[in-house]
Design an enzyme around this catalytic site. Structure first.
Site, PDB file in Angstrom:
ATOM      1  N   ASP B  25      -4.311  -9.272   0.225  1.00  0.00           N
ATOM      2  CA  ASP B  25      -3.892  -7.904   0.500  1.00  0.00           C
ATOM      3  C   ASP B  25      -2.670  -7.653  -0.378  1.00  0.00           C
ATOM      4  OD1 ASP B  25      -3.592  -5.388   1.772  1.00  0.00           O
ATOM      5  OD2 ASP B  25      -2.081  -6.249   3.107  1.00  0.00           O
ATOM      6  N   ASP B  27       0.113  -4.520  -0.266  1.00  0.00           N
ATOM      7  CA  ASP B  27       1.379  -4.044   0.293  1.00  0.00           C
ATOM      8  C   ASP B  27       1.753  -4.878   1.518  1.00  0.00           C
ATOM      9  OD1 ASP B  27       3.638  -2.477   0.278  1.00  0.00           O
ATOM     10  OD2 ASP B  27       2.745  -0.827   1.392  1.00  0.00           O
TER      11      ASP B  27
END
Lengths: 306, 306
Positions: B25, B27
């Protein structure tokens, strides 16, 4: 629990003798948008002649009591302002009388709600258009109003992304109250093809962003009935709630221990009553009206012989 | 199910030997908004040197793959466009490859989504500002586009009441597809006080008005992993999913049978792992990462000796 009984002419005497007070939902019951449902003004007049007290309870938050008065008059009803219990009024009186509200409310709502807030001397901000401007880096620096002590949501056609952001940001502080007029997802529009989003869709957006649920003041919450009790003599077992929605009107009747009459001129159908009877949710199964009738036009006709 | 193990230096060899592919992932994992998390570009380079395949899976729908490339480059990462799996791309490829989409999409979304839709030659309408004008009586007559065959929702800072109305109206027709990039309710903003509403808040508004649920394409739906499998060799038991959110990243890992590593530089905390362990919801109880680590900075430091 059995299926609702049809309110036939044969059952009329028993029905009429069972109540002193009769609560009417408005849209889908007395009128459809701006068209009066035939003979409903005569029905209200007839009930008054019979010594019954009609009262009007609507989840619609777009109008003040004064604006409702105008609508009633325009459609031929004789109604006084203190007989009207709409959620714009409900929200204002909740803040004033229950929360003893000081400070300012962030109000996602209509001009009708603004009018009620002004009448109750409640400071508010947030109404009108408020689109985003700039980039997210700018919003991080958006000025917050430290006086905000409540977020109040009603119907707002100028709802925007920035309003979600501000409402969700204010209610991060758990001491800030979070109330909504109602949780209706949509409103029917007769033959028109559009879906008119209800306050419920606005509330869901804010609840999802905030991870916090609103206190919903309107039907089926019994706050509406509590409010009526402050102004009128209301004996629950001598009161009928008349409405077109099972999950708001009829559920309010159940929550407040009233008799209930479903009319089929609005949202809920007889097949919805059947679905409720067969639901796995005990709240649905309980939400079965005592009576149903095709429309109040029919009830007016039955009553003309009385 | 036991609590997640801390990924210590002692466990590093076992961890490194367990995977060939590593999904990140972005952010809260590699960066926080526009600030790179220290040493994560070096981590990606190191993993490549070790023969591992890094891939990037984000629910953020505001950027196209090209725009992500620019962001990666600006922050010092060496990443190629085909290693990026963002939901703007996911939505476009879902319409093109899974729905074999003809017709036009009503798109509530960002310029990044528009870019991906154009690349896949998908006609769309609905983006940009669209506030209400006039009264509800006017909207009833709002012209509907008969070519609309899908409603697609991603992040849209210009979201408005009228967009809820149009989306809910189009999906009244059950043959019209209803898809969303993700269902994240909010995004953290570091020290800033604001709550940034996520796509989930927009989707909730439309779902509530429509009485219909969207198909959510992003994490934790395993469509993301299915898409990767079309482009890369991916052996689930030789793959690690690294993320900062239990209900999206770690849940995707569980749904796709991957190993999982939680980093504590974003949304979920160790106390959330404990809450999941004690939850009455079996999905929560299952959603426990195999490992956790304070930050990827630490992992980079550990790996420097390898």
């Amino acid at each position: 629990m059995s299926r609702a009984k049809e309110l036939t002419k044969q059952l009329l005497r028993q029905f009429v003798d069972s109540f002193d007070t009769i609560l009417f939902d408005c849209d889908g019951v007395l009128w459809q948008s701006n068209d009066v449902i035939s003979k409903t003004p005569a029905l209200i007049a007839k009930l008054r002649d019979m010594g019954k007290q009609p009262l009007f309870v609507t989840n619609n938050s777009t109008k003040s009591r004064r604006q409702y008065m105008e609508k009633f008059a325009k459609l031929g009803f004789k109604v006084s302002e203190n007989e009207i219990f709409c959620t714009a009024y409900l929200a204002a009186i909740y803040l004033r009388n229950i929360l003893n509200f000081q400070g300012k409310a962030y109000l996602i709502g209509s001009p009708g709600m603004q009018e009620e807030f002004k009448l109750f001397d409640i400071n508010y901000t947030g109404t009108g258009p408020d689109p985003v401007a700039g980039e997210v880096e700018d919003w991080v620096k958006i000025p917050l109003d430290p006086e905000i002590k409540a977020v109040v949501i009603g119907q707002d056609v100028q709802f925007s992304y920035k309003k979600i952001l501000l409402a969700a940001t204010y209610i991060r502080d758990r001491t800030v109250s979070f109330v909504a007029t109602d949780h209706e997802g949509r409103h029917p529009h007769g033959a028109a093809k559009i879906v008119e989003p209800g306050t419920g869709s606005i509330v869901s957006a804010v609840e999802t962003a905030a991870g916090r649920d609103a206190l919903v003041l309107g039907k089926p919450h019994k706050f509406m009935v509590d409010l009526i009790k402050e102004k009128f003599t209301l004996e629950p077992r001598r009161t009928v709630m008349v409405g077109d929605r099972l999950n708001t009107d009829i559920q309010l009747g159940k929550n407040a221990d009233l008799h209930t009459l479903l009319v089929l001129t609005g949202v809920s159908k007889l097949s919805d009553v059947d679905s409720n009877l067969e639901s796995s949710d005990p709240t649905d199964r309980e939400c079965i009206p005592d009576y149903y009738i095709e429309s109040l036009t029919k009830l007016t006709e039955y009553l003309s012989d009385f």
